[in-house]
Design an enzyme around this catalytic site. Structure first.
Site, PDB file in Angstrom:
ATOM      1  CB  SER A 150      23.824   0.843  22.807  1.00  0.00           C
ATOM      2  OG  SER A 150      25.166   1.093  22.446  1.00  0.00           O
ATOM      3  CE1 TYR A 157      24.758   3.797  27.490  1.00  0.00           C
ATOM      4  CE2 TYR A 157      26.081   2.728  25.793  1.00  0.00           C
ATOM      5  CZ  TYR A 157      25.001   3.513  26.158  1.00  0.00           C
ATOM      6  OH  TYR A 157      24.149   3.992  25.195  1.00  0.00           O
TER       7      TYR A 157
HETATM    8  N1  LIG Z   1      23.752   9.352  21.600  1.00  0.00           N
HETATM    9  C1  LIG Z   1      24.310   8.196  21.288  1.00  0.00           C
HETATM   10  O1  LIG Z   1      25.393   8.136  20.677  1.00  0.00           O
HETATM   11  C2  LIG Z   1      23.618   6.908  21.651  1.00  0.00           C
HETATM   12  C3  LIG Z   1      24.051   5.717  21.023  1.00  0.00           C
HETATM   13  C4  LIG Z   1      23.431   4.517  21.341  1.00  0.00           C
HETATM   14  C5  LIG Z   1      22.401   4.503  22.257  1.00  0.00           C
HETATM   15  N2  LIG Z   1      22.015   5.660  22.849  1.00  0.00           N
HETATM   16  C6  LIG Z   1      20.917   5.573  23.814  1.00  0.00           C
HETATM   17  O2  LIG Z   1      19.858   6.378  23.374  1.00  0.00           O
HETATM   18  C7  LIG Z   1      19.124   6.866  24.486  1.00  0.00           C
HETATM   19  C8  LIG Z   1      18.991   8.376  24.386  1.00  0.00           C
HETATM   20  O3  LIG Z   1      20.286   8.934  24.313  1.00  0.00           O
HETATM   21  P1  LIG Z   1      20.514  10.459  23.913  1.00  0.00           P
HETATM   22  O4  LIG Z   1      21.809  10.501  23.213  1.00  0.00           O
HETATM   23  O5  LIG Z   1      19.306  11.026  23.247  1.00  0.00           O
HETATM   24  O6  LIG Z   1      20.706  11.085  25.398  1.00  0.00           O
HETATM   25  P2  LIG Z   1      20.354  12.521  26.016  1.00  0.00           P
HETATM   26  O7  LIG Z   1      21.234  12.657  27.224  1.00  0.00           O
HETATM   27  O8  LIG Z   1      20.421  13.571  24.970  1.00  0.00           O
HETATM   28  O9  LIG Z   1      18.847  12.319  26.483  1.00  0.00           O
HETATM   29  C9  LIG Z   1      18.512  11.406  27.502  1.00  0.00           C
HETATM   30  C10 LIG Z   1      17.313  11.947  28.249  1.00  0.00           C
HETATM   31  O10 LIG Z   1      16.963  10.991  29.269  1.00  0.00           O
HETATM   32  C11 LIG Z   1      16.600  11.689  30.435  1.00  0.00           C
HETATM   33  N3  LIG Z   1      16.802  10.858  31.612  1.00  0.00           N
HETATM   34  C12 LIG Z   1      17.980  10.427  32.133  1.00  0.00           C
HETATM   35  N4  LIG Z   1      17.756   9.716  33.249  1.00  0.00           N
HETATM   36  C13 LIG Z   1      16.404   9.691  33.438  1.00  0.00           C
HETATM   37  C14 LIG Z   1      15.554   9.118  34.426  1.00  0.00           C
HETATM   38  N5  LIG Z   1      16.049   8.440  35.471  1.00  0.00           N
HETATM   39  N6  LIG Z   1      14.210   9.274  34.318  1.00  0.00           N
HETATM   40  C15 LIG Z   1      13.703   9.979  33.282  1.00  0.00           C
HETATM   41  N7  LIG Z   1      14.457  10.549  32.320  1.00  0.00           N
HETATM   42  C16 LIG Z   1      15.798  10.417  32.401  1.00  0.00           C
HETATM   43  C17 LIG Z   1      17.522  12.913  30.450  1.00  0.00           C
HETATM   44  O11 LIG Z   1      16.992  13.948  31.277  1.00  0.00           O
HETATM   45  C18 LIG Z   1      17.578  13.275  28.975  1.00  0.00           C
HETATM   46  O12 LIG Z   1      16.579  14.220  28.636  1.00  0.00           O
HETATM   47  C19 LIG Z   1      19.899   6.397  25.730  1.00  0.00           C
HETATM   48  O13 LIG Z   1      19.274   5.237  26.223  1.00  0.00           O
HETATM   49  C20 LIG Z   1      21.266   6.065  25.195  1.00  0.00           C
HETATM   50  O14 LIG Z   1      21.913   5.081  25.962  1.00  0.00           O
HETATM   51  C21 LIG Z   1      22.587   6.868  22.572  1.00  0.00           C
END
Ligand SMILES: NC(=O)c1ccc[n+]([C@@H]2O[C@H](COP(=O)([O-])OP(=O)(O)OC[C@H]3O[C@@H](n4cnc5c(N)ncnc54)[C@H](O)[C@@H]3O)[C@@H](O)[C@H]2O)c1
Length: 258
Positions: free
Chosen positions: A142, A155
């Protein structure tokens, strides 16, 4: 270019958002994809969308923070395809709070998924990749990894660790033909963001969506498919010279916001 034909790719967090978009992109670029997520229903939906597009996907409900659960998945993956060419760690959870408003339980929960989950998955695949003398690991970090984000103490801590685990693995396994990189997105419009707005700003979702969009100098959030396109490149053979790097995909957030 960027074909993943004959490749076997594991994607965590494949039930939603960024992980789902990466799994779909990889499958449509020829990989056999192994979809890992806590949420079985969401996994089935990703699998259905990949099958409808002519791709091949297997599903594995799993908590990435639990070692036995991860070990069982890797055993199944190997019995299904016999090799692991690519691992993408996209599973992750959010938390809002500064030092004073972050409890020990909050810290442990975020650590368990965002740090230990990435460790468990990398540890579980590394001997297979080493034996193949080839492999690619891509971690979703991130912008918080390198700049820290206001009101995101736990985070930011966890994503800083994702960045440094990436660098450490890249160094330790370069001689075994394993490349390890991470991507650092700014805000991406996924259920992660929608859930955050619904929980923290009920009734003000549209206003806050607009505000969050403008924190990127480019004026909007990223789309999951834009992160998937960069992931495809980084995991393809065309990126064979790239390892130990963190790639911001941030609409100018890090360099243009001052
Ligand atoms: N969306 C953003 O703005 C953003 C920005 C920077 C980084 N990220 C990172 O990108 C990644 C994905 O984010 P996203 O926005 O697609 O999130 P999201 O919530 O849409 O998807 C995350 C998925 O991870 C799964 N998950 C959570 N805990 C779990 C576990 N213990 N075991 C297995 N699966 C698990 C959830 O069920 C979900 O399907 C994350 O690591 C997040 O920190 C997101």
């Amino acid at each position: 270019m960027f074909s993943l034909a004959q490749k076997s790719a594991l994607v965590t967090g494949a039930g939603s958002g960024i992980g789902k978009a990466i799994a779909e992109q990889f499958a449509f670029s020829g990989a056999t994809v192994h979809l890992i997520d806590l949420n079985q229903e969401a996994l089935s939906q990703t699998q259905a969308s990949i099958s409808a597009g002519g791709g091949t996907a297997y599903i594995y409900p799993c908590n990435v923070a639990q070692q036995e659960s991860v070990a069982a998945v890797i055993e199944n993956v190997l019995s299904n395809t016999g090799r692991i060419d690519i691992l993408v760690n996209a599973a992750g959870i959010a938390h809002i709070g500064k030092l004073e408003t972050t409890t020990e339980e909050d810290l442990d929960r975020v650590y368990a998924v965002n740090v230990k989950g990435v460790y468990q998955m990398m540890k579980a695949v590394i001997s297979t990749m080493t034996a193949q003398n080839k492999g690619v690991i891509l971690n979703i970090a991130s912008i918080a990894s390198s700049v820290g984000l206001a009101d995101r103490f736990a985070y930011s801590m966890s994503k800083g660790a994702v960045l440094t685990m990436t660098l450490s693995v890249a160094k330790d396994y370069i001689a075994q033909g394993i490349r390890c990189n991470c991507i650092s997105p700014a805000r991406v419009h996924t259920p992660f963001v929608d859930g955050f707005l619904a929980k923290n700003y009920p009734g003000r979702e549209a206003e806050m969506f607009e505000k969050l969009s403008k924190t990127q100098p480019i004026g909007r959030m990223a789309e999951p498919k834009e992160v998937a396109a960069l992931s495809l490149y980084l995991c393809s053979d065309e990126a064979g010279f790239l390892t130990g790097c963190d790639y911001p995909i941030d609409g100018g957030f890090i360099k243009l916001n001052s």
